[in-house]
Design a protein around this motif. Structure first.
Motif, mmCIF file in Angstrom:
data_model
loop_
_atom_site.group_PDB
_atom_site.id
_atom_site.type_symbol
_atom_site.label_atom_id
_atom_site.label_comp_id
_atom_site.label_asym_id
_atom_site.label_seq_id
_atom_site.Cartn_x
_atom_site.Cartn_y
_atom_site.Cartn_z
ATOM 1 N N ILE B 18 74.147 55.020 33.800
ATOM 2 C CA ILE B 18 74.837 53.729 33.707
ATOM 3 C C ILE B 18 73.955 52.684 33.043
ATOM 4 N N LEU B 19 72.700 52.622 33.421
ATOM 5 C CA LEU B 19 71.784 51.692 32.759
ATOM 6 C C LEU B 19 70.929 52.490 31.776
ATOM 7 N N ARG B 20 70.862 51.948 30.544
ATOM 8 C CA ARG B 20 70.183 52.724 29.496
ATOM 9 C C ARG B 20 69.073 51.908 28.848
ATOM 10 N N GLY B 21 68.199 51.368 29.649
ATOM 11 C CA GLY B 21 67.074 50.620 29.083
ATOM 12 C C GLY B 21 67.265 49.117 29.154
ATOM 13 N N ILE B 48 71.132 48.126 42.301
ATOM 14 C CA ILE B 48 69.802 48.725 42.141
ATOM 15 C C ILE B 48 68.725 47.718 42.538
ATOM 16 N N LEU B 49 68.948 46.464 42.195
ATOM 17 C CA LEU B 49 67.981 45.434 42.599
ATOM 18 C C LEU B 49 67.887 45.356 44.119
ATOM 19 N N ASP B 54 72.611 54.947 46.246
ATOM 20 C CA ASP B 54 73.615 55.704 45.499
ATOM 21 C C ASP B 54 73.186 55.875 44.041
ATOM 22 N N TYR B 55 72.171 55.087 43.647
ATOM 23 C CA TYR B 55 71.724 55.144 42.251
ATOM 24 C C TYR B 55 70.279 55.613 42.187
ATOM 25 N N GLU B 56 69.984 56.262 41.087
ATOM 26 C CA GLU B 56 68.666 56.839 40.917
ATOM 27 C C GLU B 56 68.045 56.244 39.653
ATOM 28 N N LEU B 70 60.645 49.477 43.483
ATOM 29 C CA LEU B 70 61.490 50.680 43.465
ATOM 30 C C LEU B 70 61.359 51.525 44.725
ATOM 31 N N GLU B 71 60.178 51.534 45.322
ATOM 32 C CA GLU B 71 59.987 52.358 46.518
ATOM 33 C C GLU B 71 60.325 51.616 47.805
#
Lengths: 421, 251
Positions: B18-21, B48-49, B54-56, B70-71
């Motif tokens: 979904i996110l590409r950079g 994600i923030l 559910d997102y990787e 992220l962790e």
């Protein structure tokens, strides 16, 4: 045609009969109950009403060995009654074994009787002709204590009924609530580490226009067995509310059988089953609508961290019981892979103008809810605890009862949740 | 305050990227707006923030005050000062709104090593914040968001934001489902929280919200990448011309 199965009794069945005899079989009524227990044995999975609670096998694991019987004898000798605070402060505590209360409220009479539970017919048509719980209760000589609440009497604080807290307790009571009266009863089921079951059989008649709240607080010691049954007749325009809290015990079955006895009656059953470790908990209900314009709602919520849970709910609507409105729900929160829950809703409807529904759900904690709480800074264990508590507290809310009673129930639930985390 | 570097992410279950950079930097005190057509990855970025699992994240990093988050678990991010105002705030039956607010507030304080707020202080705080947002006491007595109208839910989100005093507020389509009066109340609530230390990431479809919450920067997200950045005039341009021209330019 029915064929009576002839088979040798299992060691557990023999042990149970021996225990009943040892407790005293000096009168005809009791002897015939013991005889029925010997003849019929314990129900097993091929008896529909006991399909998920194979009592013969389950008791076999508890009573199948000689050591178990010796353990009971030792327990009996050493059992001491503990002093227990009432569930709701200010309650009148009635000792069913002695048929006496510290001081009965005005308009309430309590008396002893020699009656035993009538086991000749069963309130559940899926059971055998002999009612298992009543026959055990009668074989062990439980007397039916009589409690009567006079017409129009209203008392605010509950009557709490207890029987021997020791290992072997078999109690009975018959409660008559007069027309227009308003009363709350608490049935306290505690103690008992014995492999043999304790038992309790209650009969309740709710008079026309009366309002009764009946709370069952089952918190037997870990591993203890109990067989309980409540039989209710709900009069015209009467309200019967019930709350069953199962938060203990090793092998427990509680049956609730309610029947309407007039138009406009309302039945509201609520319950919370909290399961852990190797527990086997069974709640079986039958609601019989036999008059027009009656309503029933039934909600049980179960939290499973282990063990086996069972809910069987039967709603029967007779041909003449038009405009019956009955709803049943059983929701389970599975918090571990170690436990399971079986739910069996049944509807039998002969009237053509009714609203009946049932639903059963089982699942884990809602991941969206958990994320929402965590995104506000609440750590996962605390957020999960909040959601589990919400899941069960809702059922207490639905009871719409006085704060003191709701708080007492929530406190009990909280204590279990704290313990199991 | 926030640096998103070459962020790639996909749906954890099925692997759809979904996110590409995504590259995006937000300074302290800045109000950044992200706009973009449906399916461009706006809501995904907000989840994600906040740390939804559910997102990787497959590539890149998110730095908050110079450190990767992220962790971190969602609750740890919240305690560090990150707040997500949900597009669809969840109804949670059985959890009393006040219990929830107090639990959240004190959990964050505890995580930061601060003393828990006592009930009278807490009540005072809630009352003051609720008054500003025209949230009446009856609403706070209900279970969390249960039976709230769309507007009430959004106001309740802003109330939570005001109480928790985050450093970075991510607002996911806060304007959706709001009538003009509710929009003004919500925007006033947000504007009252603007400060030199607090940053906002405002995600929206429409320029309308940005008339009330005036952004410092505007970024267009399309197919998982920021394809254009500018000031508030970029939002006006989008309003007039639609997304197609900017998309064509980028292609």
């Amino acid at each position: 045609m029915s064929v009576t199965e002839l088979r040798p009794r299992t060691p557990a069945e023999t042990a149970l009969v021996n225990l009943a005899e040892a407790a005293g079989a000096d009168e005809d009524a009791r002897r015939s109950a013991i005889e029925a227990l010997r003849r019929e044995g314990l129900p097993h999975r091929r008896v529909e009403a006991w399909h998920y609670t194979d009592l013969r096998a389950l008791m076999g694991r508890r009573l199948g060995k000689d050591q178990a019987i010796e353990a009971i004898a030792a327990k009996e000798a050493g059992s001491t009654e503990s002093v227990l605070a009432p569930l709701v402060a200010g309650s009148t505590v009635v000792d069913l074994d002695r048929s006496e209360a510290a001081s009965a409220p005005t308009g309430v009479s309590i008396s002893a009787s020699d009656d035993l539970a009538d086991w000749h017919e069963t309130p559940n048509h899926l059971d055998r002709p002999v009612d298992t719980i009543r026959v055990v209760n009668a074989a062990f000589g439980a007397r039916i204590a009589k409690i009567a609440v006079a017409e129009g009497t209203e008392f605010a604080s509950p009557i709490e009924m207890r029987s021997g807290i020791g290992a072997q307790s078999h109690a009975g009571c018959s409660v008559e609530v007069g027309n227009g009266a308003k009363a709350t009863f608490v049935e306290r089921i505690e103690g008992g580490g014995s492999p043999a079951p304790s038992s309790g059989v209650s009969y309740l008649t709710v008079g026309d226009g009366a309002e009764v709240l009946w709370i069952i607080d089952q918190a037997k010691d870990s591993g203890a067995a109990h067989l309980g049954q409540l039989n209710v007749t709900v009069g015209a325009d009467a309200t019967f509310k019930l709350f069953l809290l199962n938060s203990g015990g090793g092998l427990v079955r509680y049956e609730i059988h309610a029947v309407t006895a007039g138009e406009g009656s309302e039945i509201r059953l609520r319950g919370v089953n909290l399961l852990e470790n190797d527990q086997h908990l069974d709640v079986t209900t039958t609601l019989r609508h036999t008059y027009p314009n009656t309503t029933a709602t039934e909600t049980f919520r179960n939290v499973v961290t282990g063990g086996h849970g069972v809910f069987q709910g039967m709603i029967k609507v007779a041909r003449e019981a038009q405009k019956t409105d009955a709803k049943m729900a059983c929701n389970t929160l599975l918090l571990s892979q170690d436990g399971d829950f079986s739910a069996k809703p049944e509807l039998e409807i002969f009237a053509d103008d009714v609203q009946c529904g049932h639903g059963a759900t089982a699942g884990e904690i809602n991941a969206d809810h958990l994320f929402y709480l965590m995104s506000r800074g609440i750590p996962a264990p605390q957020a999960k605890a909040l959601l589990v508590k919400a899941f069960v507290d809702e059922v207490v809310e639905e009871l719409e009862t006085e704060d003191a009673i709701a708080e007492a129930l929530v406190a009990k639930i909280d204590a279990w949740l704290e313990r199991s985390h | 305050m926030l640096e998103i570097k070459n962020l790639h992410a996909r749906v954890a279950d099925e692997g759809t990227e979904i996110l590409r950079g995504v590259d995006l930097t937000i300074e302290a005190g800045e109000v950044a707006a992200i706009m973009g057509p449906n399916g461009s990855g706006k809501s995904t970025l907000s989840y994600i923030l906040a740390g939804r699992d559910d997102y990787e994240v497959t590539e890149g990093d998110i730095l908050y005050n110079g450190e990767s988050i992220l962790e971190m678990e969602p609750d740890e991010r919240a305690a560090a000062g990150l707040f997500l105002a949900f597009q669809y705030p969840l109804e949670i039956p059985g959890v009393a709104t006040m219990t929830f607010l107090k639990t959240a507030l004190n959990a964050q304080r505890k995580a930061r090593g601060e003393a828990e707020l006592m009930t009278p202080d807490f009540m005072r705080k809630v009352k003051a914040a609720a008054g500003e947002l025209k949230i009446d006491a009856q609403m706070l007595k209900r279970p969390l968001n249960v039976g709230f109208s769309g507007g009430e839910k959004k106001r309740a989100e802003i109330l939570q934001m005001a109480l928790l005093e985050p450093k970075l507020c991510v607002m996911d389509e806060t304007d959706s489902g709001l009538d003009i009066d509710a929009l003004k109340i919500v925007a006033d609530g947000v504007n009252a929280l603007r400060s030199e230390e607090r940053s906002f990431l405002v995600i929206t479809h429409y320029q309308r919200l940005l008339e009330y919450i005036v952004p410092d920067t505007v970024h267009v997200l399309y197919k998982g990448r920021i394809i254009k950045s500018g000031d508030k005039n970029l939002a006006l341009q989008l309003e007039n011309e639609g997304y197609s021209q900017i998309i064509d330019e980028a292609a």
